[in-house]
Scaffold this active site. Sequence first.
Site, mmCIF file in Angstrom:
data_model
loop_
_atom_site.group_PDB
_atom_site.id
_atom_site.type_symbol
_atom_site.label_atom_id
_atom_site.label_comp_id
_atom_site.label_asym_id
_atom_site.label_seq_id
_atom_site.Cartn_x
_atom_site.Cartn_y
_atom_site.Cartn_z
ATOM 1 N N LYS A 21 0.842 -1.331 0.053
ATOM 2 C CA LYS A 21 -0.079 -0.117 0.017
ATOM 3 C C LYS A 21 0.896 1.320 0.266
ATOM 4 O O LYS A 21 0.811 2.059 -0.798
ATOM 5 C CB LYS A 21 -0.826 0.058 1.231
ATOM 6 C CG LYS A 21 -2.002 1.159 1.045
ATOM 7 C CD LYS A 21 -2.959 0.937 2.244
ATOM 8 C CE LYS A 21 -2.441 0.965 3.816
ATOM 9 N NZ LYS A 21 -1.971 -0.374 3.965
ATOM 10 N N THR B 242 4.047 1.617 -0.823
ATOM 11 C CA THR B 242 4.731 1.482 -2.102
ATOM 12 C C THR B 242 4.056 2.117 -3.272
ATOM 13 O O THR B 242 4.548 2.647 -3.983
ATOM 14 C CB THR B 242 5.159 -0.027 -2.350
ATOM 15 O OG1 THR B 242 5.906 -0.561 -1.168
ATOM 16 C CG2 THR B 242 6.056 -0.222 -3.558
ATOM 17 N N ARG C 137 2.118 7.923 6.789
ATOM 18 C CA ARG C 137 2.344 8.051 8.073
ATOM 19 C C ARG C 137 3.769 7.592 8.795
ATOM 20 O O ARG C 137 4.360 7.034 7.873
ATOM 21 C CB ARG C 137 1.373 6.942 8.736
ATOM 22 C CG ARG C 137 -0.188 7.438 8.261
ATOM 23 C CD ARG C 137 -1.074 6.290 8.458
ATOM 24 N NE ARG C 137 -0.604 5.222 7.331
ATOM 25 C CZ ARG C 137 -0.664 3.844 7.610
ATOM 26 N NH1 ARG C 137 -1.417 3.283 8.678
ATOM 27 N NH2 ARG C 137 -0.220 2.943 6.731
ATOM 28 N N LYS D 247 7.038 -6.758 11.121
ATOM 29 C CA LYS D 247 6.433 -5.924 9.805
ATOM 30 C C LYS D 247 7.780 -5.360 9.094
ATOM 31 O O LYS D 247 7.689 -5.227 7.775
ATOM 32 C CB LYS D 247 5.631 -4.746 9.990
ATOM 33 C CG LYS D 247 4.885 -4.015 8.893
ATOM 34 C CD LYS D 247 3.938 -3.079 9.414
ATOM 35 C CE LYS D 247 3.304 -2.509 8.203
ATOM 36 N NZ LYS D 247 4.224 -1.278 7.564
ATOM 37 N N ALA E 283 -4.118 1.289 11.901
ATOM 38 C CA ALA E 283 -5.556 1.278 11.920
ATOM 39 C C ALA E 283 -6.402 0.070 12.513
ATOM 40 O O ALA E 283 -7.524 0.234 12.560
ATOM 41 C CB ALA E 283 -5.909 1.456 10.294
ATOM 42 N N PHE F 259 -3.802 -0.573 6.864
ATOM 43 C CA PHE F 259 -4.471 -1.975 6.702
ATOM 44 C C PHE F 259 -5.368 -1.881 5.674
ATOM 45 O O PHE F 259 -5.020 -1.314 4.571
ATOM 46 C CB PHE F 259 -4.735 -2.571 7.911
ATOM 47 C CG PHE F 259 -3.744 -2.794 8.947
ATOM 48 C CD1 PHE F 259 -2.525 -3.622 8.816
ATOM 49 C CD2 PHE F 259 -3.582 -2.330 10.234
ATOM 50 C CE1 PHE F 259 -1.790 -3.980 9.678
ATOM 51 C CE2 PHE F 259 -2.561 -2.455 11.222
ATOM 52 C CZ PHE F 259 -1.574 -3.323 11.061
ATOM 53 N N PHE G 134 3.977 -8.266 -9.023
ATOM 54 C CA PHE G 134 5.030 -9.076 -8.687
ATOM 55 C C PHE G 134 5.819 -10.030 -9.790
ATOM 56 O O PHE G 134 4.938 -10.057 -10.858
ATOM 57 C CB PHE G 134 4.868 -10.330 -7.815
ATOM 58 C CG PHE G 134 4.527 -9.635 -6.307
ATOM 59 C CD1 PHE G 134 5.787 -9.893 -5.185
ATOM 60 C CD2 PHE G 134 3.606 -8.749 -5.896
ATOM 61 C CE1 PHE G 134 5.518 -9.363 -4.130
ATOM 62 C CE2 PHE G 134 3.634 -8.111 -4.523
ATOM 63 C CZ PHE G 134 4.342 -8.531 -3.592
ATOM 64 N N TRP H 12 7.053 -1.110 -8.494
ATOM 65 C CA TRP H 12 8.392 -1.566 -7.491
ATOM 66 C C TRP H 12 9.713 -1.608 -8.284
ATOM 67 O O TRP H 12 10.793 -1.357 -7.926
ATOM 68 C CB TRP H 12 7.965 -2.845 -6.737
ATOM 69 C CG TRP H 12 8.993 -3.539 -5.722
ATOM 70 C CD1 TRP H 12 8.752 -3.050 -4.389
ATOM 71 C CD2 TRP H 12 10.130 -4.097 -5.942
ATOM 72 N NE1 TRP H 12 9.929 -3.812 -3.795
ATOM 73 C CE2 TRP H 12 10.725 -4.340 -4.835
ATOM 74 C CE3 TRP H 12 10.665 -4.681 -7.128
ATOM 75 C CZ2 TRP H 12 11.957 -5.115 -4.705
ATOM 76 C CZ3 TRP H 12 11.940 -5.178 -7.126
ATOM 77 C CH2 TRP H 12 12.569 -5.645 -6.014
#
Length: 558
Positions: free
Chosen positions: A73, A75, A96, A107, A275, A303, A383, A411
Amino acid sequence: MAFKTDIEIAREANKKPIQEIGAKLGIDSEHLLPYGHDKAKVSQEFINSVQDRKNGKLILVTAINPTPAGEGKTTTTVGLGDGLNAIGKNAAICIREASLGPNFGMKGGAAGGGYAQVVPMEEMNLHFTGDFHAITSAHNLLSAMIDNHIYWGNELEIDERRVVWRRVLDMNDRALRDTVTSLGGVSNGFPRQTGFDITVASEVMAILCLSKDLDDLQNRLGDMIVAYRRDRSPIYARDIKADGAMTVLLRDAMQPNIVQTLENNPAFVHGGPFANIAHGCNSVIATTTALKLADYVVTEAGFGADLGAEKFMNIKCRKAGLAPDCVVLVATVRAMKMNGGVAKADLGDENVDAVNNGCANLGRHIGNLKQFGVPVVVAINHFVTDTDAEVQAVKDYVETQGSEAILCQHWAKGSEGTKELATRVAEIADAGISQFSPLYSDELPLFEKIERVATAIYRADEVIADKKIRDQLRAWEEAGYGNLPVCMAKTQYSFSTDPNLRGAPTGHSVPVREVRLSAGAGFIVAICGEIMTMPGLPRKPAAESIRINDAGVVEGLF
C-alpha cells in the site's frame, strides 16, 4: 535477473537538499526547520499563511486485507505520487510515520519499497524527527501527574479504582499489558492496577493527528478524561493542569515533516499508523497543508479498507471537512491466490482458479468503498511471478464489480510503472464525480454506529456486547458524547474478528470486549474480539536480525 533489495536501492538514492524539495511546493527555506540535510519540519507560520488557497484533489490509497503475501500500500502511494509528477502534475504524498514496535517485531519498515520509496528510509523507520518520543513523553507526563496528584492529598477526589489513563511505550511488550504500579510502601504512592498501550494507540497520538493547530491541540488535550470520582463525575487533563506542559512537549511534533521520494518529489510524513487499534491516518495538518500546496495529494490509510479507509472516511474526513476525489484499492495476484487457499510456499505457481476464488475479498472492499460515494480504481501491484492470465483474471473480476483494474510496476520501474494509473486517477479526480458522504450520521446512537460499521463493512450478522458496555455507551450519550464517531479496534487480517477467516465471510458476529472514550480526540473506541492495544513480539522478532555491519550501516531493518 538479480534484483536489488529495498535497502540497497534506498542507499543509492540521489537525494536533493530538503530546501530544494520544499521549493517545489513553494515553501521558502526560512519556513523549513531542518533535521539534517534531507528532512525538515514545516513551520506553523507558513501553514497559516496558505489557508486561503484552494484545495487540490485528494486521492486515498487503501488495500485489501493484508496477507503474508504482501500488498504494498505504501509502495503504491509513493509510486502513484511519483507517477502523477511524471505525467506533468503537481503532486505530493502524505504517509504515516513508522512505529518502532513493528519495525523490531515482524513488519519491518514503512517507507515503501523497490523504486517507489521515501528517503531517508533508515531515519524514518527509527527515531526520525522525534515525534513519537514527544508523544510518549507527553502522555506519560500526564500519567505521572495523575499519580502525583493522588499522592499529595487528592484534592480532586479521584477514585483510584477509576483512573482510566494508562501509560504508553513505543515498543511491542506484552509483559506490560497488565501491571500494578506504586508498590514498595507509602513513599511510592497508592498501589493500583493499570497497564501500558503502544504509543500509536495513545489518545495523544490521535489528538496530534486530528488537531489543526497548537490552540486546537491544547484544547483537545484538556478535554481528555483521565479518571472519575466516586460519584462517576469525570476528571479531565486540564483539571490535573497537565495540558499546558503537554502542549510544550508536542510543539515541534505538531509541525509536519517533509522528506522526498527516490524521484525527489515531496512527501509529508506525519502521524501514526495502526488502523487496527487507532484511526491510522496521516495527520490532518499534513494533509490539509499538502492540499493547499499541490494540485493532487495522495495519502494512505492503514491496513485494509475495512479499517483504515473506513476510519479515514468516518473519522478523519468528518472531523477535518475533507472529501476524497478518488480511491485507489491496492491488490496483488499473490494475495488473491492466498485468499483462494494457496499456501505461501506455492504462490509462485500459476493458479488462475485460486485467483478467481480469492477475488471475493477484493470485491467486498470495492463494494464497501462505493458505499461512501467515491469512485474506486484497483491498482494491481505487480510481482515478477504474476502471469498474464492471472493478471487478466483480476482485471476481468474487477470489471464485473463496476470498477477497473490497472497493472502497476512501480516497485521495479518507479514512476514509469504507474503512469497509466496516474493518468486515470487524475482523470477521475478532475471529473468531480465523487459524491462522498460518511457511512452514518452524527445523530445515530453510539451502539447503532458500531452496528452500522459491523453490518455494512464487515458484513456481520450482529454485534455482541454485554449490558455493561451498552450502559456505558448510553451514559456517554447522556454526558453529551453521543455525536462522536466510533473507532473500531479489530484484527486487520479478516473482515471478521477471527484473523484466520480469510476471503469475504458472512454470518459472523462481532463481539465488543471493551469501549473507551477518547473525548479529546473526539471518538469512541470499540475493542473487538481478541485485539490488543499493546502488541507482543513474535517468536522470532525482526530485532534479532537488525545490527550495524562492519561498514557502519544498519542491516536488517528493511
